[in-house]
Write an enzyme that holds these catalytic residues in place. Structure first.
Site, PDB file in Angstrom:
ATOM      1  N   ALA A   2       0.941  -1.232   0.049  1.00 43.74           N
ATOM      2  CA  ALA A   2       0.002   0.096  -0.052  1.00 43.74           C
ATOM      3  C   ALA A   2       0.914   1.328  -0.022  1.00 43.74           C
ATOM      4  CB  ALA A   2      -0.907  -0.005   1.161  1.00 43.74           C
ATOM      5  N   ASN A  14       2.738  -1.464   4.480  1.00 42.17           N
ATOM      6  CA  ASN A  14       3.246  -0.089   4.201  1.00 42.17           C
ATOM      7  C   ASN A  14       4.360   0.014   3.314  1.00 42.17           C
ATOM      8  OD1 ASN A  14       3.915   2.632   3.906  1.00 42.17           O
ATOM      9  ND2 ASN A  14       4.517   2.778   6.047  1.00 42.17           N
ATOM     10  N   CYS A  15       4.204   0.287   2.157  1.00 45.46           N
ATOM     11  CA  CYS A  15       5.246   0.315   1.124  1.00 45.46           C
ATOM     12  C   CYS A  15       6.600   1.192   1.416  1.00 45.46           C
ATOM     13  CB  CYS A  15       4.628   0.876  -0.308  1.00 45.46           C
ATOM     14  SG  CYS A  15       6.029   0.798  -1.788  1.00 45.46           S
ATOM     15  N   PHE A  16       6.180   2.356   2.047  1.00 43.07           N
ATOM     16  CA  PHE A  16       7.309   3.102   2.360  1.00 43.07           C
ATOM     17  C   PHE A  16       7.813   2.703   3.834  1.00 43.07           C
ATOM     18  CE2 PHE A  16       6.074   5.656  -0.977  1.00 43.07           C
ATOM     19  CZ  PHE A  16       7.208   6.138  -1.537  1.00 43.07           C
ATOM     20  N   LYS A  19      13.311   6.161   2.719  1.00 47.17           N
ATOM     21  CA  LYS A  19      12.883   6.096   0.971  1.00 47.17           C
ATOM     22  C   LYS A  19      12.299   7.240   0.513  1.00 47.17           C
ATOM     23  CE  LYS A  19       9.950   2.394  -0.832  1.00 47.17           C
ATOM     24  NZ  LYS A  19       9.325   1.273  -0.563  1.00 47.17           N
TER      25      LYS A  19
END
Length: 248
Positions: free
Chosen positions: A91, A147-149, A164
Protein backbone atom coordinates in the site's frame (compact mmCIF):
# COMPACT_ATOMS: atom_id res chain seq x y z
CA UNK A 1 33.16 6.23 -38.25
CA UNK A 2 30.72 6.48 -35.38
CA UNK A 3 27.10 6.24 -36.35
CA UNK A 4 24.78 8.26 -34.14
CA UNK A 5 21.80 6.24 -32.99
CA UNK A 6 18.45 7.62 -34.08
CA UNK A 7 16.58 8.79 -31.03
CA UNK A 8 13.22 7.23 -30.40
CA UNK A 9 10.30 9.59 -29.87
CA UNK A 10 8.32 9.03 -26.69
CA UNK A 11 4.98 10.55 -25.88
CA UNK A 12 5.06 12.90 -22.91
CA UNK A 13 1.63 13.38 -21.36
CA UNK A 14 1.27 16.68 -19.46
CA UNK A 15 1.15 16.44 -15.67
CA UNK A 16 -2.31 15.44 -14.52
CA UNK A 17 -4.15 15.66 -11.19
CA UNK A 18 -7.06 13.20 -10.98
CA UNK A 19 -8.71 10.56 -8.81
CA UNK A 20 -6.78 7.35 -8.22
CA UNK A 21 -9.07 5.06 -10.23
CA UNK A 22 -8.67 7.40 -13.21
CA UNK A 23 -4.88 7.50 -12.91
CA UNK A 24 -4.69 3.70 -12.75
CA UNK A 25 -7.01 3.40 -15.75
CA UNK A 26 -4.70 5.70 -17.73
CA UNK A 27 -1.66 3.57 -16.87
CA UNK A 28 -3.46 0.32 -17.75
CA UNK A 29 -4.67 1.77 -21.04
CA UNK A 30 -1.20 3.03 -21.99
CA UNK A 31 0.31 -0.40 -21.31
CA UNK A 32 -2.37 -2.20 -23.33
CA UNK A 33 -2.05 0.22 -26.24
CA UNK A 34 1.73 -0.05 -26.30
CA UNK A 35 1.65 -3.85 -26.06
CA UNK A 36 -0.70 -4.00 -29.05
CA UNK A 37 1.59 -1.73 -31.08
CA UNK A 38 -0.89 1.16 -31.23
CA UNK A 39 1.00 3.56 -28.99
CA UNK A 40 4.63 4.69 -28.61
CA UNK A 41 6.63 4.48 -25.35
CA UNK A 42 5.27 7.00 -22.88
CA UNK A 43 6.44 9.05 -19.93
CA UNK A 44 4.08 10.87 -17.62
CA UNK A 45 3.90 12.41 -14.14
CA UNK A 46 0.77 12.82 -12.06
CA UNK A 47 -0.74 13.50 -8.65
CA UNK A 48 -3.75 12.02 -6.85
CA UNK A 49 -6.72 14.23 -6.15
CA UNK A 50 -8.29 13.54 -3.70
CA UNK A 51 -5.63 11.72 -1.61
CA UNK A 52 -5.82 7.94 -1.92
CA UNK A 53 -4.35 4.67 -0.74
CA UNK A 54 -3.30 2.40 -3.58
CA UNK A 55 -3.02 -1.35 -3.00
CA UNK A 56 -0.80 -3.74 -4.94
CA UNK A 57 -2.76 -5.95 -7.34
CA UNK A 58 -2.11 -9.05 -5.19
CA UNK A 59 -2.22 -7.37 -1.78
CA UNK A 60 -4.89 -9.17 0.24
CA UNK A 61 -4.03 -8.06 3.77
CA UNK A 62 -4.69 -4.51 4.86
CA UNK A 63 -6.53 -2.90 7.79
CA UNK A 64 -10.30 -3.11 7.42
CA UNK A 65 -10.74 0.49 8.60
CA UNK A 66 -9.07 1.71 5.39
CA UNK A 67 -12.32 0.93 3.56
CA UNK A 68 -14.17 3.66 5.45
CA UNK A 69 -11.35 5.96 6.46
CA UNK A 70 -12.27 9.62 6.49
CA UNK A 71 -9.71 12.35 6.78
CA UNK A 72 -9.85 16.00 7.67
CA UNK A 73 -6.79 16.68 5.54
CA UNK A 74 -8.93 18.57 3.03
CA UNK A 75 -10.91 20.19 5.84
CA UNK A 76 -14.12 18.47 4.73
CA UNK A 77 -13.86 15.02 6.29
CA UNK A 78 -13.66 13.36 2.88
CA UNK A 79 -13.51 9.59 2.49
CA UNK A 80 -10.01 8.50 1.52
CA UNK A 81 -10.04 6.71 -1.83
CA UNK A 82 -8.94 3.06 -1.80
CA UNK A 83 -7.65 2.03 -5.22
CA UNK A 84 -6.02 -1.13 -6.53
CA UNK A 85 -3.01 -0.76 -8.80
CA UNK A 86 -2.46 -3.02 -11.82
CA UNK A 87 1.11 -3.53 -10.53
CA UNK A 88 2.36 -5.35 -7.45
CA UNK A 89 3.83 -4.15 -4.17
CA UNK A 90 2.21 -2.90 -0.99
CA UNK A 91 0.00 0.00 0.00
CA UNK A 92 1.03 3.56 -0.83
CA UNK A 93 -0.55 6.71 0.57
CA UNK A 94 -0.74 9.22 -2.25
CA UNK A 95 -0.68 12.67 -0.72
CA UNK A 96 2.17 15.12 -1.07
CA UNK A 97 3.80 12.79 -3.57
CA UNK A 98 4.54 12.84 -7.29
CA UNK A 99 3.94 9.67 -9.30
CA UNK A 100 5.88 8.81 -12.43
CA UNK A 101 4.92 6.24 -15.06
CA UNK A 102 7.09 4.75 -17.79
CA UNK A 103 5.58 2.52 -20.48
CA UNK A 104 8.10 0.99 -22.85
CA UNK A 105 9.39 -2.28 -24.31
CA UNK A 106 12.57 -3.91 -25.54
CA UNK A 107 14.36 -3.91 -22.18
CA UNK A 108 16.16 -7.19 -21.57
CA UNK A 109 17.12 -8.83 -18.30
CA UNK A 110 15.53 -9.94 -15.06
CA UNK A 111 12.80 -7.93 -13.37
CA UNK A 112 15.36 -6.34 -11.04
CA UNK A 113 17.68 -5.52 -13.95
CA UNK A 114 14.83 -3.82 -15.80
CA UNK A 115 13.97 -1.90 -12.63
CA UNK A 116 17.54 -0.66 -12.52
CA UNK A 117 17.50 0.38 -16.19
CA UNK A 118 14.35 2.41 -15.70
CA UNK A 119 15.33 3.79 -12.29
CA UNK A 120 18.53 5.23 -13.72
CA UNK A 121 16.67 8.31 -14.94
CA UNK A 122 15.33 8.86 -11.41
CA UNK A 123 18.82 8.61 -9.93
CA UNK A 124 20.31 10.90 -12.59
CA UNK A 125 17.48 13.41 -12.37
CA UNK A 126 17.68 13.74 -8.60
CA UNK A 127 21.47 13.94 -8.76
CA UNK A 128 21.08 17.00 -10.99
CA UNK A 129 19.07 18.51 -8.12
CA UNK A 130 21.83 17.73 -5.63
CA UNK A 131 20.24 14.60 -4.15
CA UNK A 132 22.05 11.24 -4.21
CA UNK A 133 19.91 8.10 -4.20
CA UNK A 134 20.79 4.46 -3.61
CA UNK A 135 18.90 1.18 -3.78
CA UNK A 136 17.29 -0.26 -0.66
CA UNK A 137 18.52 -3.45 0.98
CA UNK A 138 15.43 -5.02 2.59
CA UNK A 139 15.05 -8.79 2.33
CA UNK A 140 11.94 -10.89 1.81
CA UNK A 141 10.51 -9.85 5.18
CA UNK A 142 9.10 -6.74 3.53
CA UNK A 143 6.02 -8.68 2.37
CA UNK A 144 4.69 -8.66 5.95
CA UNK A 145 4.64 -4.86 6.05
CA UNK A 146 1.49 -3.43 4.39
CA UNK A 147 3.12 0.00 4.12
CA UNK A 148 5.23 0.37 0.98
CA UNK A 149 7.27 3.18 2.52
CA UNK A 150 7.84 1.21 5.73
CA UNK A 151 10.77 -0.62 4.16
CA UNK A 152 12.98 -0.37 1.08
CA UNK A 153 13.82 -3.27 -1.24
CA UNK A 154 16.33 -3.46 -4.08
CA UNK A 155 13.68 -1.92 -6.34
CA UNK A 156 13.33 1.19 -4.17
CA UNK A 157 15.46 4.32 -3.94
CA UNK A 158 16.60 5.73 -0.61
CA UNK A 159 18.35 8.85 0.64
CA UNK A 160 21.69 8.92 2.43
CA UNK A 161 19.98 8.71 5.84
CA UNK A 162 18.19 5.51 4.78
CA UNK A 163 14.74 7.05 4.37
CA UNK A 164 12.84 5.97 1.29
CA UNK A 165 12.18 8.61 -1.35
CA UNK A 166 10.83 6.51 -4.23
CA UNK A 167 8.87 3.25 -4.21
CA UNK A 168 8.23 1.61 -7.58
CA UNK A 169 6.16 -1.27 -8.94
CA UNK A 170 6.12 -2.98 -12.31
CA UNK A 171 3.78 -4.86 -14.61
CA UNK A 172 4.62 -6.69 -17.82
CA UNK A 173 2.19 -7.44 -20.63
CA UNK A 174 3.89 -9.38 -23.38
CA UNK A 175 7.01 -7.43 -24.26
CA UNK A 176 5.58 -4.19 -22.87
CA UNK A 177 6.46 -2.89 -19.40
CA UNK A 178 4.69 -0.46 -17.12
CA UNK A 179 6.75 0.84 -14.24
CA UNK A 180 5.26 3.49 -12.02
CA UNK A 181 6.28 4.80 -8.65
CA UNK A 182 5.60 7.30 -5.90
CA UNK A 183 8.11 10.05 -5.09
CA UNK A 184 7.57 11.23 -1.52
CA UNK A 185 7.99 15.00 -1.55
CA UNK A 186 5.82 16.70 1.06
CA UNK A 187 3.74 14.13 3.00
CA UNK A 188 1.41 15.23 5.78
CA UNK A 189 2.64 13.49 8.94
CA UNK A 190 -0.78 13.41 10.58
CA UNK A 191 -2.49 11.77 7.63
CA UNK A 192 0.36 9.29 7.19
CA UNK A 193 0.11 8.28 10.86
CA UNK A 194 -3.67 8.07 10.65
CA UNK A 195 -3.33 5.48 7.90
CA UNK A 196 -0.27 3.48 8.96
CA UNK A 197 0.07 4.17 12.69
CA UNK A 198 1.89 6.67 14.89
CA UNK A 199 5.30 5.00 14.53
CA UNK A 200 5.10 4.55 10.77
CA UNK A 201 6.07 8.03 9.64
CA UNK A 202 9.69 8.86 8.85
CA UNK A 203 10.06 12.41 7.50
CA UNK A 204 11.92 12.74 4.22
CA UNK A 205 14.88 15.06 4.65
CA UNK A 206 15.44 16.78 1.33
CA UNK A 207 17.93 19.67 1.13
CA UNK A 208 15.13 22.15 0.48
CA UNK A 209 11.57 22.20 -0.76
CA UNK A 210 11.32 21.36 -4.42
CA UNK A 211 8.52 22.61 -6.63
CA UNK A 212 6.82 19.86 -8.62
CA UNK A 213 7.66 21.61 -11.87
CA UNK A 214 11.36 21.67 -10.99
CA UNK A 215 11.43 17.96 -10.19
CA UNK A 216 9.45 17.02 -13.29
CA UNK A 217 11.70 19.09 -15.57
CA UNK A 218 14.86 17.49 -14.12
CA UNK A 219 13.43 13.98 -14.51
CA UNK A 220 12.34 14.60 -18.11
CA UNK A 221 15.83 15.79 -19.04
CA UNK A 222 17.36 12.75 -17.35
CA UNK A 223 14.91 10.38 -19.07
CA UNK A 224 15.81 11.78 -22.49
CA UNK A 225 19.45 11.04 -21.76
CA UNK A 226 19.00 7.60 -20.15
CA UNK A 227 16.55 6.26 -22.74
CA UNK A 228 18.24 8.02 -25.70
CA UNK A 229 14.93 9.52 -26.70
CA UNK A 230 13.12 12.74 -27.46
CA UNK A 231 9.69 13.64 -26.14
CA UNK A 232 6.58 14.81 -27.93
CA UNK A 233 4.21 16.62 -25.59
CA UNK A 234 0.74 15.34 -26.37
CA UNK A 235 -2.28 15.52 -24.04
CA UNK A 236 -4.83 12.72 -24.02
CA UNK A 237 -7.50 13.30 -26.66
CA UNK A 238 -11.26 13.15 -26.12
CA UNK A 239 -11.41 9.78 -27.87
CA UNK A 240 -8.61 8.42 -25.70
CA UNK A 241 -10.31 9.71 -22.56
CA UNK A 242 -13.51 7.96 -23.57
CA UNK A 243 -11.66 4.64 -23.91
CA UNK A 244 -9.84 5.15 -20.60
CA UNK A 245 -12.90 6.13 -18.58
CA UNK A 246 -14.77 3.09 -19.84
CA UNK A 247 -12.27 1.04 -17.82
CA UNK A 248 -12.98 2.86 -14.54
Amino acid sequence: MDVELVKQVWRLIPSLAAAGNVQMAVDRWLLEQHESGKHPPTLRFYTWSPPAISLGCHQKQYPEFWQNLRTNFTGQGDKLDLVRRPSGGRAVLHQGDLTYAVVTSGLEGSRLQVYAKICEFLIQGWRSLGVELNYGQAGRGYIHNPNCFGTATGADLILADGSKLIGSAQLRKGEAILQHGSILLDPHAGLFQEVFGKDAFTPVQLPHNFHLETVIEALIIAACDCFNMETELKPLSEVEWEEILNQC
